[in-house]
Scaffold this motif. Sequence first.
Motif, mmCIF file in Angstrom:
data_model
loop_
_atom_site.group_PDB
_atom_site.id
_atom_site.type_symbol
_atom_site.label_atom_id
_atom_site.label_comp_id
_atom_site.label_asym_id
_atom_site.label_seq_id
_atom_site.Cartn_x
_atom_site.Cartn_y
_atom_site.Cartn_z
ATOM 1 N N ARG A 29 0.839 -1.202 0.000
ATOM 2 C CA ARG A 29 0.000 0.000 0.000
ATOM 3 C C ARG A 29 0.874 1.253 0.000
ATOM 4 N N ARG A 30 1.968 1.227 0.777
ATOM 5 C CA ARG A 30 2.882 2.370 0.785
ATOM 6 C C ARG A 30 3.576 2.525 -0.554
ATOM 7 N N HIS A 31 3.736 1.404 -1.291
ATOM 8 C CA HIS A 31 4.342 1.465 -2.615
ATOM 9 C C HIS A 31 3.325 1.826 -3.702
ATOM 10 N N GLY A 32 2.072 2.085 -3.310
ATOM 11 C CA GLY A 32 1.083 2.547 -4.268
ATOM 12 C C GLY A 32 0.144 1.497 -4.816
ATOM 13 N N MET A 33 0.196 0.251 -4.324
ATOM 14 C CA MET A 33 -0.709 -0.772 -4.835
ATOM 15 C C MET A 33 -2.088 -0.603 -4.214
ATOM 16 N N PRO A 34 -3.150 -0.488 -5.015
ATOM 17 C CA PRO A 34 -4.506 -0.379 -4.462
ATOM 18 C C PRO A 34 -4.883 -1.649 -3.711
ATOM 19 N N ALA A 35 -5.758 -1.495 -2.730
ATOM 20 C CA ALA A 35 -6.177 -2.644 -1.916
ATOM 21 C C ALA A 35 -6.845 -3.708 -2.764
ATOM 22 N N ASP A 36 -7.677 -3.290 -3.725
ATOM 23 C CA ASP A 36 -8.369 -4.270 -4.568
ATOM 24 C C ASP A 36 -7.389 -5.123 -5.357
ATOM 25 N N GLU A 37 -6.308 -4.508 -5.828
ATOM 26 C CA GLU A 37 -5.315 -5.270 -6.591
ATOM 27 C C GLU A 37 -4.603 -6.275 -5.694
ATOM 28 N N PHE A 38 -4.308 -5.862 -4.459
ATOM 29 C CA PHE A 38 -3.667 -6.805 -3.535
ATOM 30 C C PHE A 38 -4.578 -7.996 -3.277
ATOM 31 N N HIS A 39 -5.855 -7.743 -3.014
ATOM 32 C CA HIS A 39 -6.778 -8.844 -2.736
ATOM 33 C C HIS A 39 -6.893 -9.775 -3.946
ATOM 34 N N ARG A 40 -6.896 -9.186 -5.145
ATOM 35 C CA ARG A 40 -7.024 -10.006 -6.351
ATOM 36 C C ARG A 40 -5.774 -10.840 -6.570
ATOM 37 N N ARG A 41 -4.606 -10.268 -6.408
ATOM 38 C CA ARG A 41 -3.374 -10.977 -6.717
ATOM 39 C C ARG A 41 -2.956 -11.946 -5.619
ATOM 40 N N SER A 42 -3.330 -11.676 -4.390
ATOM 41 C CA SER A 42 -2.960 -12.569 -3.287
ATOM 42 C C SER A 42 -4.011 -13.639 -3.027
#
Length: 377
Positions: A29-42
Amino acid sequence: MFSTRPALPAAPAPSVSMTLARVLHEALRRHGMPADEFHRRSGISAHELTQPGLRVGRQRHERLRALMPLITPGAPDLASIDRDSLQRHWSDQAALWFNQPGAARAVTEWVHFRPLVGSIDTVDLQASDDCLVLTYRPDCQGEAALHSVLANFGILREVLRDHEAAAGPRGLQLRAELAGASRSRARLAWQHRLQMPVHGGSEVDAHRLIVRGPALRAALVPHNPWLAELSRRQLQARLDELAAQPVSDDLLSRAEAVLCGLWDAASGSGPTPPATPTEADDADPGSLQALQRAVAQALGCSRWTLRRHLDCAGLPFAELVERLRARRLAELLPRPELSLLDVAWRTGFQSASAFSRYHRQRYGVPPSARRRVMQPG
């Protein structure tokens, strides 16, 4: 290189817990990744990130590993690793690490209880009378791996500082071997930071910390054996609990955990539920669809995706709800401190009347009559 004693008792497999997912989510998140993208990719939903008792299985662990290279760590600040910082971050573990009479025992306790600090890296320990070889295999690659190795070797450096000082220059010696550390200038910098000799090059195939000397097993540092044993028992109990936690990769168990969270939240005993409605009255198909939509949202997938996976597992969503309801009723109805309305809420009903209608249709008696039969005496 040396003869080994019988292998030390193996600690439970490190927990790949939601601790790692939360730390990685915050860093990305600090590196700019949106939360939705994290949930999708993880493959880890926002709801699951709030559940401290969950563990991540192999499939989603691999997805987390794929995200690690997206973080470029800075140079490890080994100067900030000292006794005070370790006691601040891991007070219970540090109370044991710094309360050992000998260096060998201190290292053994560090390795055994590392799963409690949330680490997923692999550590192997070989021991002889005058030598310990700790092989460290980080779970990531590149700069992130080096960061992990240096930071953990720096922690061990601090844990052994008093033992080394008490043993004298020839009584206890530390040496690090870093795989791939072929540049002499970099090795000198790491040697300065770790305050120990550092070797590397093509002949080094793994990251190792070697502790040797005649004072390795000598009781040189003042300690309190009673407090050490008390700390060890408490930490072992936590380690046993950690090893017994369920791995959350099974979709059925994940869906059930979400349902329990939604129902407990509706009763006021759980975390705040999602904005999606959670009612699931027995005769209202729209309510069941709303509940299915809420569960799918918490798991980070569509309602149709959830339905397809459950059908493939041979358990449609309605049957999943019924199975969980029956299990919860068996647990909750006998509890005298819970009102029937509390039981209704915690099994997915909005009112006592809807719960009573359901219970009569399914069990042939009102819930109050069944409660009297289930309670002891």
